[in-house]
Design an enzyme around this catalytic site. Structure first.
Site, mmCIF file in Angstrom:
data_model
loop_
_atom_site.group_PDB
_atom_site.id
_atom_site.type_symbol
_atom_site.label_atom_id
_atom_site.label_comp_id
_atom_site.label_asym_id
_atom_site.label_seq_id
_atom_site.Cartn_x
_atom_site.Cartn_y
_atom_site.Cartn_z
ATOM 1 N N ASP A 129 -41.460 -39.695 -82.234
ATOM 2 C CA ASP A 129 -42.089 -39.281 -83.484
ATOM 3 C C ASP A 129 -43.283 -38.359 -83.263
ATOM 4 O O ASP A 129 -43.864 -38.296 -82.179
ATOM 5 C CB ASP A 129 -42.521 -40.505 -84.306
ATOM 6 C CG ASP A 129 -43.491 -41.414 -83.544
ATOM 7 O OD1 ASP A 129 -43.286 -41.643 -82.343
ATOM 8 O OD2 ASP A 129 -44.459 -41.890 -84.164
ATOM 9 N N ARG A 168 -52.401 -48.569 -63.800
ATOM 10 C CA ARG A 168 -53.069 -49.715 -63.219
ATOM 11 C C ARG A 168 -52.253 -50.963 -63.526
ATOM 12 O O ARG A 168 -51.500 -51.017 -64.510
ATOM 13 C CB ARG A 168 -54.485 -49.883 -63.748
ATOM 14 C CG ARG A 168 -54.577 -50.301 -65.198
ATOM 15 C CD ARG A 168 -56.027 -50.513 -65.649
ATOM 16 N NE ARG A 168 -56.624 -51.702 -65.045
ATOM 17 C CZ ARG A 168 -57.582 -51.659 -64.128
ATOM 18 N NH1 ARG A 168 -58.054 -50.505 -63.702
ATOM 19 N NH2 ARG A 168 -58.067 -52.789 -63.646
ATOM 20 N N HIS A 199 -53.484 -35.353 -79.846
ATOM 21 C CA HIS A 199 -53.976 -35.542 -81.207
ATOM 22 C C HIS A 199 -54.929 -34.423 -81.630
ATOM 23 O O HIS A 199 -55.660 -34.580 -82.606
ATOM 24 C CB HIS A 199 -54.625 -36.921 -81.405
ATOM 25 C CG HIS A 199 -53.645 -38.060 -81.348
ATOM 26 N ND1 HIS A 199 -53.675 -39.124 -82.227
ATOM 27 C CD2 HIS A 199 -52.596 -38.307 -80.532
ATOM 28 C CE1 HIS A 199 -52.692 -39.968 -81.937
ATOM 29 N NE2 HIS A 199 -52.025 -39.486 -80.901
ATOM 30 N N GLU A 205 -43.815 -44.659 -82.886
ATOM 31 C CA GLU A 205 -44.896 -45.136 -82.014
ATOM 32 C C GLU A 205 -46.253 -44.907 -82.648
ATOM 33 O O GLU A 205 -47.134 -45.768 -82.561
ATOM 34 C CB GLU A 205 -44.821 -44.428 -80.652
ATOM 35 C CG GLU A 205 -45.775 -45.011 -79.610
ATOM 36 C CD GLU A 205 -47.211 -44.527 -79.743
ATOM 37 O OE1 GLU A 205 -48.131 -45.331 -79.486
ATOM 38 O OE2 GLU A 205 -47.426 -43.351 -80.114
ATOM 39 N N GLU A 206 -46.433 -43.768 -83.283
ATOM 40 C CA GLU A 206 -47.748 -43.441 -83.842
ATOM 41 C C GLU A 206 -48.161 -44.396 -84.966
ATOM 42 O O GLU A 206 -49.348 -44.608 -85.201
ATOM 43 C CB GLU A 206 -47.768 -41.996 -84.353
ATOM 44 C CG GLU A 206 -47.582 -40.940 -83.277
ATOM 45 C CD GLU A 206 -48.735 -40.860 -82.289
ATOM 46 O OE1 GLU A 206 -49.763 -41.544 -82.514
ATOM 47 O OE2 GLU A 206 -48.608 -40.139 -81.288
#
Length: 387
Positions: free
Chosen positions: A79, A176, A358, A136-137
């Site tokens: 998306d 990580r 963004h 996802e957003e």
């Protein structure tokens, strides 16, 4: 091992896919055109099974290797964002108010490149599940695919994802073990009182005064309810009220976000927010309604899976270009919902330093696609051939 030769030969083709996707962005769970494009490519590659409409518009493709074995999942989000693009690129968004400002067009392209390679070689024992996720957003897509039975339906035993990074040099990987990205809970606080003339505030129940009091009081959650090393962020990002200088409005609105790495800290902050809002409202004679749409778990990388993913990234880019103990990020990802159900890991892949995600002038660097596709392909071959 650098970029796989057969994937390097796809670079121009991958660039074409990516730029088409960039020009045709879709939002939230409604990525139907993107999903159709993905499904068509998977059919062209000879993928064994293609399942559409998973989590509304998600796509899952299955590629079976030369021998039986477990199933590894690879996830890419599809998306875009409700933003107006300013890149002026030839492949810029053709849809007003929408753009791929977070690299999801590149994520989808990298997984398509890996899919084409894996469907052609099948040099593994088991199955790869290609997970193309919408939403996802908005934080909806991962949970929606899980609600449709993603893990059990396709027998996924572990799952991995890549995210582009414009803060790192091209080809660098960072990740990580443990908490890598934050939990996020957004909040909407609607304050209702009684409006009136600005010259006679004593006749009102002022929601603006209540909003200011609540906003200041929320800062005490960090200062007095959590320890300094609890790594909590609470940001008020919106305050709306009123329409004239001499009118006290009847309503006010506060919006913002809470982020942390530990569920118990996230829960504490949400509880204290509600208590503070309700207490201030009672003291000031107004009412409050508290809501929020996004409530995501932290993205927690499995230690064993992370060590494995790092070893594969080092094969692709070299040991000196992989950071395996990168500081955790306060950004969030709904991939955390998938990692809560199955072990796996997310890595960030550098695309070269430039405009941040963004931002209206962000664009995915096509040179990163063969690197990411090679990493995903090699991840499958290593994981499904004894590691």
């Amino acid at each position: 091992m650098p970029v796989l030769n057969s994937i390097a030969e796809m670079e121009a083709e991958m660039k074409g896919w990516r730029r088409y996707l960039h020009a045709h962005p879709e939002l939230g769970l409604d990525c139907h055109g993107t999903a159709a494009f993905v499904a068509e490519r998977l059919r062209d590659f000879g993928v064994d099974e293609i399942h559409e409409g998973v989590g509304r518009s998600g796509v899952v493709g299955l590629i079976r290797g030369r021998d039986a074995g477990p199933t590894i999942g690879l996830r890419a989000d599809m998306d875009a964002l409700p933003m107006t693009e300013t890149t002026a690129a030839p492949h810029a968004s053709t849809v007003a108010g929408r753009m791929h400002a977070c690299g999801h067009d590149g994520h989808t392209t990298m997984l398509l490149g890996a899919a084409k390679y894996l469907a052609g070689t099948r040099n593994f024992a088991g199955t790869v599940a290609l997970v193309f996720q919408p939403g996802e957003e908005t934080g909806e897509g991962g949970p929606a695919m899980l609600a449709d039975g993603l893990m059990d339906r396709f027998g996924i035993t572990q799952i991995y994802a890549l995210h582009t990074s414009p803060k790192h040099d091209l080809g660098c990987f960072v990740t990580r073990s443990g908490p890598f990205m934050a939990a996020v809970s957004d909040f909407d606080i609607r304050i209702r009182g009684r409006g009136g003339h600005g010259a006679r505030p004593e006749e009102t129940r002022d929601p603006v005064a209540a909003a200011l009091t609540i906003g200041n009081a929320l800062n005490t959650i960090l200062a007095r309810n959590t320890a300094a090393n609890d790594q909590l962020v609470l940001s008020i990002t919106q305050i709306h009220a009123g329409s004239a200088h001499n009118v006290i409005p009847a309503e006010a609105y506060i919006g913002g976000t809470i982020r942390s790495y530990r569920p118990e800290i996230q829960d504490l902050a949400k509880r204290r927010l509600r208590e503070i809002c309700e207490g201030c409202a009672a003291a000031m004679g107004v009412t409050v309604e508290i809501g929020g749409q996004i409530d995501l778990a932290p993205t927690v990388n499995d230690p064993k899976a992370t060590r494995f993913a790092i070893s594969v990234a080092r094969e692709v880019s070299g040991a000196d270009r992989v950071e395996g103990d990168y500081p955790p990020l306060m950004g969030s990802e709904d991939f955390g919902a998938m990692l809560a159900e199955r072990p796996g890991a997310m890595l960030f892949l550098g695309q070269g330093v430039g405009p941040s995600v963004h931002e209206t002038d962000f664009d995915f660097n096509d040179a990163a696609a063969p690197i990411g596709a090679s990493y995903l392909a090699r991840l499958v071959e290593r994981a499904l051939n004894g590691g």
